[in-house]
Design an enzyme around this catalytic site. Sequence first.
Site, mmCIF file in Angstrom:
data_model
loop_
_atom_site.group_PDB
_atom_site.id
_atom_site.type_symbol
_atom_site.label_atom_id
_atom_site.label_comp_id
_atom_site.label_asym_id
_atom_site.label_seq_id
_atom_site.Cartn_x
_atom_site.Cartn_y
_atom_site.Cartn_z
ATOM 1 C CG ASP A 1 49.398 49.729 43.470
ATOM 2 O OD1 ASP A 1 49.278 49.345 44.649
ATOM 3 O OD2 ASP A 1 48.498 50.320 42.844
ATOM 4 C CG ASP B 1 50.247 46.410 39.844
ATOM 5 O OD1 ASP B 1 49.808 45.302 39.506
ATOM 6 O OD2 ASP B 1 49.499 47.322 40.228
ATOM 7 C CG ASP C 1 47.876 49.829 36.521
ATOM 8 O OD1 ASP C 1 48.196 49.189 35.504
ATOM 9 O OD2 ASP C 1 47.697 49.303 37.634
ATOM 10 N NE ARG D 1 44.898 42.385 33.891
ATOM 11 C CZ ARG D 1 44.738 42.632 35.186
ATOM 12 N NH1 ARG D 1 45.395 43.648 35.746
ATOM 13 N NH2 ARG D 1 43.934 41.898 35.920
#
Length: 434
Positions: free
Chosen positions: A233, A257, A261, A313
């Site tokens: 990603d 990205d 994550d 985020r």
Amino acid sequence: MEPMKLILLLLCFFVAIFPITRAHIADFDEEWQKRAEEARKVALEAYQPNPEDVIDHFNNQVQGALNGTNSTRRNLGKYKGTCLATNPIDRCWRCQKDWVKNRKKLANCVIGFGRRTTGGKHGKIYVVRESSDNDMVNPKPGTLRHAVIQPEPLWIIFSHNMRIRLSQELIVTSNKTIDGRGANVHICNGAQITLQFVKNVIIHGIHIHDTKAGYGGLIRDSVNHYGFRTNSDGDGISIYGSTNIWIDHISMSNSDDGLIDVIQGSTAITISNCHFTKHNEVMLFGASDSFAGDAVMQITLAFNHFGQGLVQRMPRCRWGFFHVVNNDYTHWLMYAIGGSQHPSILSQGNRFIAPPNVACKEVTKRDYAPESVWRTWNWRSEGDLMMNGAFFVKSGSPIRKMSRKNVIKAKPGTYVRRLTRFAGCLNCVKDKPC
């Protein structure tokens, strides 16, 4: 929900979902199936049915660290170069001149949900001497890729300053520490670091930036196995189905990205003392509203600085339990903390400085649910410092289920500047405190 009932429910979810989870694995062969099954078992063992106990332990550590030093605001003046470790993780190791000889003491310093992480503490030192990354199937000894696929525990260090461009994603095996102290190490302009179906990994003291999506291909993921991978990603660090992970003192920016994550039932994770800049979607904790296996996810986010050029985020959460404590949010453009699918979020003692845009003063953002639904989600703010019009929309009930008698609270947001002043990669020099 009673702890045992929740564990049984999670077990059912994992049994149903894990075998068909492929991520970027083109050939989900017997080796990967074995790793996925082992990861599921480790995640269930690491899951804390009473996360409040972990929070209380963390808060006691913060209180003890500040009581051991002069905690008045006059310490917030210009740093003059003497060792000033300002939070309990740093006080555990930073002010010792012989840190080079005692590198592995770092493994004793993690707190929060990742507190049982030891990385390569029980293994040998592996010295990375080359920055090249040319052979994905038979990596050259002395390179970072060769180090991280070894089967035994290893404490990986670097012989000199280097910039490493990963040709494809770097697949790290269990029981490893990547320790950049003493060298100026940049993982940049190439593919991501991937922790997939592994346990017990520490990443400390490096710069990660300008990460690109990988094109996939044949990549070795252990000494005894390699296989075909599809595109990666372009995260800075991808944590996938992994347990007991500690990310500390990392400087991160500008990936294709996310910067970090954490997905697919990963749990027992602490992310601390990091500095994040120049990025849109900073952290994703749980990738899908439909993957209930992320209910096992438990993450501590502590002493980090969310700095210039960030948009949203920080993090975005689903399903699990997230302790966001004593972080400094000095910049965001849309919102700071968001989520969907009823995550539990306890925000304690953070500093939130809202942007000038009147429409973006709210710290929180809830997705894919009307107020009649999200008002039952447990999103709580305790001791946070709200500045420039910032506000946190609370919902649900107080997260702690235990009596607060004799419980020491986290330090309020007024202490955050001090607790986070050395966030990011440190300049550690031999025979001097970091």
